[in-house]
Scaffold this active site. Structure first.
Site, PDB file in Angstrom:
ATOM      1  N   ARG A 117      -3.556  12.027   2.957  1.00 42.67           N
ATOM      2  CA  ARG A 117      -3.741  11.187   1.764  1.00 42.67           C
ATOM      3  C   ARG A 117      -3.995  12.071   0.543  1.00 42.67           C
ATOM      4  O   ARG A 117      -3.494  11.788  -0.544  1.00 42.67           O
ATOM      5  CB  ARG A 117      -4.919  10.209   1.955  1.00 42.67           C
ATOM      6  CG  ARG A 117      -4.747   9.136   3.012  1.00 42.67           C
ATOM      7  CD  ARG A 117      -3.609   8.172   2.736  1.00 42.67           C
ATOM      8  NE  ARG A 117      -3.705   7.512   1.461  1.00 42.67           N
ATOM      9  CZ  ARG A 117      -4.464   6.459   1.176  1.00 42.67           C
ATOM     10  NH1 ARG A 117      -5.186   5.901   2.123  1.00 42.67           N
ATOM     11  NH2 ARG A 117      -4.480   5.919  -0.037  1.00 42.67           N
TER      12      ARG A 117
ATOM     13  N   HIS B 219       0.864  -1.191   0.000  1.00 46.36           N
ATOM     14  CA  HIS B 219       0.000   0.000   0.000  1.00 46.36           C
ATOM     15  C   HIS B 219       0.903   1.245   0.000  1.00 46.36           C
ATOM     16  O   HIS B 219       0.936   2.000   0.969  1.00 46.36           O
ATOM     17  CB  HIS B 219      -0.891  -0.042   1.240  1.00 46.36           C
ATOM     18  CG  HIS B 219      -2.078   0.879   1.183  1.00 46.36           C
ATOM     19  ND1 HIS B 219      -2.389   1.637   0.076  1.00 46.36           N
ATOM     20  CD2 HIS B 219      -3.037   1.164   2.111  1.00 46.36           C
ATOM     21  CE1 HIS B 219      -3.497   2.342   0.337  1.00 46.36           C
ATOM     22  NE2 HIS B 219      -3.899   2.072   1.552  1.00 46.36           N
TER      23      HIS B 219
HETATM   24  N1   CP Z   1      -6.287   3.769   4.413  1.00 48.17           N
HETATM   25  C1   CP Z   1      -7.014   3.481   3.315  1.00 48.17           C
HETATM   26  O1   CP Z   1      -6.496   3.100   2.267  1.00 48.17           O
HETATM   27  O2   CP Z   1      -8.361   3.666   3.470  1.00 48.17           O
HETATM   28  P1   CP Z   1      -9.508   3.216   2.462  1.00 48.17           P
HETATM   29  O3   CP Z   1      -9.582   1.708   2.509  1.00 48.17           O
HETATM   30  O4   CP Z   1     -10.754   3.854   3.032  1.00 48.17           O
HETATM   31  O5   CP Z   1      -9.171   3.700   1.096  1.00 48.17           O
HETATM   32  N1  NVA Z   2      -4.495  -3.842   5.561  1.00 48.10           N
HETATM   33  C1  NVA Z   2      -5.772  -3.249   5.224  1.00 48.10           C
HETATM   34  C2  NVA Z   2      -5.588  -1.829   4.823  1.00 48.10           C
HETATM   35  C3  NVA Z   2      -6.866  -1.100   4.510  1.00 48.10           C
HETATM   36  C4  NVA Z   2      -6.626   0.318   4.085  1.00 48.10           C
HETATM   37  C5  NVA Z   2      -6.430  -4.071   4.124  1.00 48.10           C
HETATM   38  O1  NVA Z   2      -5.726  -4.506   3.201  1.00 48.10           O
HETATM   39  O2  NVA Z   2      -7.635  -4.301   4.204  1.00 48.10           O
END
Ligand code: CP
Ligand code: NVA
Length: 308
Positions: free
Chosen positions: A293, A135
């Site tokens: 973000r 991510h």
């Molecule tokens: N932290 C993040 O990516 O949040 P969302 O899943 O709401 O996009």
């Molecule tokens: N680790 C989490 C992050 C969400 C923003 C997922 O992958 O669901």
């Protein structure tokens, strides 16, 4: 060469540092403005970003949309379930078609191989809005938040508690690029990707994995966690039981540095990985992190479009 942002290393340390500087500067320049008002220079005027979601999202979806508006462009959402991709059109053909229609593609998906395939066949930039592996966009916002709260990255001691997931993989990648220390308190069997750890260590970062939550947090400048159950995973009772000693509560947080920050990418599962007392405390920077973000996405977008 088309610039893709599938992982932090696609940009590298210098470009990421430029993105962080740009994000901070642009944030300050528009302080107090209505959120939909474009920045004075509208550097992505006329550009359109297609956003494909194969998983749910609040922050990533809204922040990329707002980022494009503030940069003078626009975004459109493709909910995978209602597109032909959801009916079996190939990723390669989707990449070819979207590349003829829009200027960039952001995708949130499960298997990281899918985003690599999309990038391979796309002739426009592809951005990773989260995969099961990583991510990276989240971590640009996290680094911005850490710096904004007065902490320098080189030598920083960051503690991670809980699941060894996609967010931890990207944090470890960032540690290798910016030479900070990560102490991950992760239960046996839920460790993060060994390749990310090896590469960060080879780049000179100190990455420690421990089963002891208190040891992970001791003296840390930043304490980070995330959901114990990521999207696409089962809410298995044995996983929750294994994670419970790694909950970030006031007693655990007291072992960190006195001015330690608490971060969480959100959404939070209050009472599981973090207590209300910690996420709502003055040490918590989660709302700044969420706001960042938008600012971070803008700098990522400017980088993929060759402006940084
Ligand atoms: N932290 C993040 O990516 O949040 P969302 O899943 O709401 O996009
Ligand atoms: N680790 C989490 C992050 C969400 C923003 C997922 O992958 O669901």
């Amino acid at each position: 060469m088309t610039r893709h942002f599938l992982n932090l290393s696609d940009a590298g340390t210098d470009a990421l540092a430029a993105m962080l500087g740009d994000a901070t500067q642009r944030k300050a320049a528009r302080a107090g403005w209505p959120k939909g008002l474009p920045d004075d220079d509208t550097p992505l005027r006329g550009r359109v970003l297609a956003m494909i979601f194969e998983k749910n999202s609040t922050r990533t979806r809204v922040s990329f949309d707002m980022a494009m508006r503030q940069l003078g462009g626009s975004a459109l959402v493709l909910d995978a379930g209602t597109t032909q991709l959801g009916r079996g059109e190939t990723i390669a053909d989707t990449a070819r078609v979207l590349s003829r229609m829009v200027d960039g593609i952001m995708i949130r998906t499960d298997d990281h191989a899918k985003i690599e395939e999309l990038a391979h066949y796309a002739s426009v930039p592809v951005i990773n809005g989260l995969t099961d592996q990583s991510h990276p966009c989240q971590i640009v916002a996290d680094l911005q938040t850490i710096i904004e709260h007065g902490k320098a990255l080189p030598g920083l001691e960051l503690a991670w508690l809980g699941d060894g997931n996609n967010v931890l993989n990207s944090l470890i990648e960032a540690a290798g690029l910016f030479k900070f220390k990560v102490r991950a308190g992760v239960p046996l069997g839920y460790e993060s990707d060994a390749g990310f750890i090896e590469r960060a260590r080879a780049a000179g970062a100190t990455i420690t994995v421990t089963r002891n939550a208190a040891e992970a947090v001791r003296g840390a400048d930043v304490v980070v966690t995330d959901t114990w159950v990521s999207m696409g995973q089962d809410h298995a009772h044995n996983k929750i039981a294994a994670m419970s000693p790694y909950q970030i509560n006031s007693a655990l947080m007291a072992g960190a540095a006195g001015d330690a920050l608490f971060l969480h990418c959100l959404p939070a599962h209050r009472g599981e990985e973090v207590t209300d007392a910690v996420i709502d405390s003055p040490q918590s920077a989660v709302w700044d992190e969420a706001e960042n973000r938008v600012h971070a996405q803008k700098s990522i977008l400017r980088w993929v479009f060759g402006q940084l």
